[in-house]
Enzyme design. Structure first.
Site, short mmCIF file in Angstrom:
data_model
loop_
_atom_site.label_atom_id
_atom_site.label_comp_id
_atom_site.label_asym_id
_atom_site.label_seq_id
_atom_site.Cartn_x
_atom_site.Cartn_y
_atom_site.Cartn_z
CG ASP A 1 -64.65 48.90 38.38
OD1 ASP A 1 -64.32 48.16 37.54
OD2 ASP A 1 -65.77 48.69 38.96
CG HIS B 1 -59.64 46.79 36.94
ND1 HIS B 1 -60.18 47.26 35.91
CD2 HIS B 1 -60.49 46.86 37.95
CE1 HIS B 1 -61.18 47.83 36.24
NE2 HIS B 1 -61.63 47.42 37.60
#
Length: 321
Positions: free
Chosen positions: A105, A300
């Site tokens: 991320d 994610h």
């Protein structure tokens, strides 16, 4: 006889000037593990011991503004040069000459920039969830507004006090929805905040948690953010245009160290057509990109959702260097 590796914690007085809390395990070549938003060292809990057992010194810091590291209040102290500088400053502070830098991320852009800025210190670089992007011709917030109006979540995060109030209202509910919720995006698959809504409205509140996420995990993260809140982590986003200005000397520069990119097939970050098309340009930016590994049925939170596959990929990449 060497015992089983354990995760230990300490504060390192880095050369960057900010004391950094780290979780670490093992000994050997250094591997830095950089978390994303809004997380902590804890997002690498499945990797620290696996890398230690494979013969590496695995180190996961709480990055600037997070957890037990904390950080300054000034927004401008969260530029990409500060963030990459913190990571790079850990290398000599931990007694190493070079390191492999792994980021997920927001940690991925930090990792990519460590390799861009100091290839002499970076043996290899791995990005999870977020590919490297070339520096554009316009400031990022200008480009986002031009393409999408004001609805993109990164523009929503620019408003002082707004996102932190939303995310901090109920910490358990925030992390339950953020990590465990499914996408509520429309057919565009773009992360756009609905009119009159907030960031969390892009996600559905889960009826049950996925099998990789427990109530204890959510409680840990909620506790990490109880005292410090979200303002400092959000300041990373509030430096997008400043980062663009500061990195002008590296416009068109390539990321030279050996690299690996790991992506989840269901990750919202790369699920839209534009993001996937941009992946075809990566060889020009990262000439020694060894592989783009797609993990099926993965969203994610890559290294938490698929720890076994991520660990195997990391260890294989490390062994190849």
């Amino acid at each position: 006889m060497t015992g089983t590796p354990q995760i230990t914690h300490r504060v390192v007085e880095s050369t960057g000037g900010l004391p950094l809390h780290i979780a670490e395990a093992g000994s050997g070549p250094l591997v830095l593990l950089l978390h994303g938003f809004p997380e902590s060292w804890y997002s690498w809990r499945h990797q620290l011991l696996a890398l230690a057992e494979a013969g590496y010194h695995a180190v996961a810091p709480d990055q600037r503004g997070y957890g037990r590291t904390g950080g300054p209040d000034a927004v401008e102290q969260y530029s990409i040069l500060h963030l990459a500088g913190d990571a790079l400053s850990l290398i000599p502070a931990l007694g190493a000459d070079r390191a492999v830098v792994v980021g997920h991320d927001w940690g991925a852009p930090v990792a990519w920039h460590t390799a861009l800025l100091r290839p002499d210190l970076v043996r290899g670089v791995v990005g999870l969830s977020v590919p490297p992007f070339p520096r554009g011709d316009h400031p990022p917030t200008h480009a986002l507004r031009h393409l999408l109006g004001d609805a993109h979540y990164m523009l929503y995060f620019q408003q002082p006090g707004v996102a932190e109030a939303e995310l901090g209202r109920d910490l358990h509910a925030t992390f339950r929805r953020l990590l465990g919720g499914s996408s509520a995006l429309g057919p565009s698959r773009l992360p756009l905040v609905p009119d009159g809504g907030g960031f969390l409205d892009m996600l559905r509140d889960p009826d049950t948690l996925p099998d990789w996420l427990s109530d204890e995990d959510i409680a840990f993260l909620a506790a990490e953010f109880t005292a410090a809140g979200f303002t400092r982590p959000l300041n990373w986003y509030r430096n997008l245009d400043r980062n663009w200005e500061l990195t002008a000397p590296w416009h068109t520069a390539r990321i030279e160290p050996p690299a690996l990119l790991i992506l989840g097939e269901k990750d919202l970050t790369v699920s839209n057509d534009a993001a996937r098309a941009a992946l075809h340009t990566l060889p020009a930016l990262v000439p020694d990109l060894r592989d783009i590994l797609w993990l099926p049925d993965t969203g994610h939170w890559t290294q938490q959702e698929r720890p076994k596959e991520v660990n195997e990929a990391l260890i294989a990449f490390l062994a190849s260097l």
